[in-house]
Enzyme design. Structure first.
Site, short mmCIF file in Angstrom:
data_model
loop_
_atom_site.label_atom_id
_atom_site.label_comp_id
_atom_site.label_asym_id
_atom_site.label_seq_id
_atom_site.Cartn_x
_atom_site.Cartn_y
_atom_site.Cartn_z
N LYS A 1 -2.88 -18.07 -12.44
CA LYS A 1 -3.70 -17.32 -11.50
C LYS A 1 -4.32 -18.30 -10.51
O LYS A 1 -4.79 -19.38 -10.90
CB LYS A 1 -4.81 -16.58 -12.26
N GLU B 1 2.93 -4.70 -8.80
CA GLU B 1 2.13 -4.03 -9.83
C GLU B 1 1.15 -3.02 -9.23
O GLU B 1 0.75 -2.09 -9.92
CB GLU B 1 1.39 -5.05 -10.69
N ASP C 1 5.92 -1.67 -12.17
CA ASP C 1 4.96 -1.48 -13.26
C ASP C 1 5.27 -0.13 -13.91
O ASP C 1 5.56 0.85 -13.21
CB ASP C 1 3.54 -1.49 -12.69
N GLU D 1 2.73 -14.58 -6.02
CA GLU D 1 2.63 -13.15 -6.34
C GLU D 1 1.37 -12.55 -5.73
O GLU D 1 0.30 -13.17 -5.73
CB GLU D 1 2.58 -13.04 -7.87
N HIS E 1 6.14 -6.29 -13.92
CA HIS E 1 4.77 -6.64 -14.29
C HIS E 1 4.49 -6.13 -15.70
O HIS E 1 4.88 -5.02 -16.06
CB HIS E 1 3.79 -5.96 -13.32
N ASP F 1 -0.14 -16.55 -8.91
CA ASP F 1 -0.50 -15.15 -8.69
C ASP F 1 -1.90 -15.09 -8.09
O ASP F 1 -2.87 -15.50 -8.72
CB ASP F 1 -0.47 -14.43 -10.04
#
Lengths: 434, 434
Positions: free
Chosen positions: A221, A302, A325, A275, A352, A249
């Protein structure tokens, strides 16, 4: 006696994940992973129920439950066989109801509620067929599959005939790929090391563990602080070496120009994809970013609201990996449309997962894609996060960095009764005692 | 004593409009115009309340009410003055709440709920200031206005500095335009003649009446049957003559290629715009249609989920008239952003109205735009439909085809107490007796 659908039971289930900072990222610092949970009840003598849910991260899960409840008149009292035999029509009735569609249209709470109900119906259909969902889908004929898809708003990118061609093209190798899947499983990647709330030491340890467990890709992240991100990227790259892929992400944190400059700072460490660099609604923004940061590739999905927005991401070359998703769009049927769109454009689908139950659901869609649509796992991986699986009746199994193909009938969506009871919000013991 | 916000009262209000086929179009054959209604209560000694609502068309209005209720902890108990003095921050808190935003993000039921609460706060702020909302907004400084706008995700198209430039450029003529507005009102157009459920005779009569009442533009619903549409277009053109403008509205009925061919069949009758030709999420589809049907122009917006999607419509030249809606996005603040985006791209705003209360709300935004943003009514008209105004405390007034500027303090959003009582769903007399 013809069996009827007799009930749509709902439950507000929340897991107190914010207490541990699991799942913390630049936009979601304190999620409580939650399910607006739906159970289809029938009077058939097989004792089977269909389970499905919308995933949320805490506050508002009650609104999501209310939206599922609003669908009760569309399913309860209907003949079970008719419903399960024509889920394409049921999907259209729910999505195109002339009054309900004003609440979206085809997006947000109302659309996710339809997803929960549709997925619960598929769970029940697969259980009654005695097959895991991926296999049930992968054994349908191309015609049966396209009958499940609503091509409204898609025909400028994908027609029914084109979809049939894709599916017919993948028919010859189905048996072989099914055997391969049952033997080897489907490639996974892990996000577990990379949450923002973790210390550098924990990041280092989890990166090593990910490599040891055979994951070919791990994800960090990013997006809260550039200096931190550079340091964490360096640590991760040191630990995993040059060959393991690292994705990052940003969870929608940036505007377009910030995304471009931030990604360029991280690119020297070797990025497999970036992402959610910006708003999930911003197709054109993603296209601008994708073109500016190449050869780093953009992934998203997602939070993409529906198949019409995915269509545009593909048309605009705004993504290189499509991250569908299982519980954001209106369930299995819409994800069939999305898989076919991705195949048409030659873009790999890397679903996701994480949260609660998303790994359990999405593995079925990826495995169906491999057997019957794209016919390939090249460049494809399903996200894996090691959270909350113990609460499921049929939890995912990861071995050597691969999801093992589910063998139990259904969609793997069912929470254990005690998990439902304990995490029921606000009266279950986990919350009432807190 | 510092005044506090003491309550957020809600009500599910539905009008049985489907019984008369008012409001029937190709996608919405039987709407029951409804409001998920919100009232902000305080302990201030002025006795004032803030009223706002999300508009729906029947089923699911209860879900919309539940979403408004979920916002109670964000406003109740807070100091009234602090909230009303910084509605920019309140907007950000609501829209970017880390858990609630998962339900959108920024779209659908959850976003419309924020719109209802934000609009109710603006109604209260204007009442306390003793001014109609349009005037309150039009008297803010450019700096105060941009402080109300969240530029996140917009800066690739519109920066804070660019917005300030637009507003400063419009400052010199504010007083003159306010006087003009108070004298002449703001141009309106009418959709009343064109509902699909009406007979040809009724269409003919209503077209004549529209011309007699001074409307420069009227709008027909299309998209159900091409032969019917050609016949109805011919009737309307016969009745209004060559100078009155006719727009058509397909309410999202078509795929891209159908839209193009259908519009080309109607174009010989003279189309001012074609509205909602396809999915409101399909920016690229609209761009394709716009380029194919030129010089017929494309209009859309009533179902556009948020400012990020509007940004792309403008960037892609996918619309020539921007039809913002007062209750679809997150209230006044987001509509300020949308008005500024439209001004940046030089696109006229022609707001969507009708339903219940949308005319009452949106006139304020168009009038503010005229005085303080675009500085022009050229090519601009606000939709007018003659339904349900009698239920409002401060209903719109139309004279010579113009909305007359509201003079009562507030946002004109307040339903009469007896209207709330009688149309309360499902227990009010209109429903319980039905």
């Amino acid at each position: 006696m013809t069996a009827l659908i007799t009930g749509l039971r709902t439950c507000d289930v929340r897991f107190p994940t914010s207490r541990e900072l699991d799942g913390s990222d630049a936009m979601n610092p304190d999620p409580d992973y939650s399910a607006a949970y739906a159970v289809i009840e029938t009077d058939a003598d097989d004792g089977l129920e269909g389970h499905g849910f919308a995933f949320t991260i805490g506050r508002g899960n009650d609104v999501q439950v209310a939206a599922i409840r609003a669908l009760e008149p569309f399913v309860v009292g209907r003949q079970l066989g008719e419903v399960l035999d024509d889920l394409g029509s049921v999907w259209r009735e729910l999505v195109h109801d002339s009054q309900l569609r004003w609440l979206g249209p085809e997006k947000g709470v109302a659309h996710m509620a339809i997803g929960a109900v549709i997925n619960a119906l598929w769970d029940l259909k697969a259980k009654r067929a005695g097959k895991p969902l991926w296999q049930l889908l992968a054994e349908l004929s191309p015609e049966q599959i396209v009958d499940l898809v609503d091509f409204r708003y898609l025909t400028d990118a994908l027609t029914r005939e084109e979809a049939l061609d894709i599916l017919r093209g993948a028919e010859p190798g189905r048996a072989e790929r099914t055997a391969e899947l049952l033997r080897d499983g489907y490639p996974a990647y892990t996000t577990s090391p990379g949450w923002l709330g973790y210390s550098d030491e924990k990041l280092r340890r989890l990166c090593r563990e990910a490599v040891d467990r055979g994951f070919p890709l791990l994800k960090l992240k990013v997006g809260a602080d550039l200096d931190d991100d550079v340091r964490r990227m360096r640590i991760a790259r040191e630990e995993v070496g040059p060959d393991v892929r690292i994705a990052v992400d940003a969870n929608q944190r940036w505007d377009v120009s910030t995304a471009i400059s931030w990604i360029c700072e991280l690119a020297p460490f070797g990025l497999w994809w970036v992402e959610e660099p910006t708003s999930p609604d911003d197709v054109l923004g993603h296209a601008t970013i994708a073109s500016a940061v190449a050869p780093v590739r953009v992934a998203t999905g997602e939070h993409v609201a529906n198949r019409v927005v995915f269509k545009q991401f593909l048309q605009a070359k705004a993504l290189s990996f499509l991250q569908l998703d299982a519980a954001r769009v209106a369930g299995v049927n819409e994800n069939l449309a999305i898989l076919l769109l991705a195949a048409k454009f030659g873009v790999p689908v890397c679903p996701h997962a994480g949260g609660v139950g998303l790994c359990e659901l999405v593995q079925h869609l990826a495995m169906f894609d491999f057997v019957a649509v794209s016919g390939s796992t090249d460049g494809r991986v399903v996200e894996y996060v090691d959270h909350l699986h113990e609460h499921f009746v049929d939890p995912v199994v990861i071995r050597d960095g691969h999801y093992q193909a589910p063998r139990r009938p259904g969609f793997s969506a069912q929470l254990r009764p005690e998990a439902l009871r304990e995490h029921s919000y606000p009266d279950g013991p986990v919350w009432a005692g807190g």
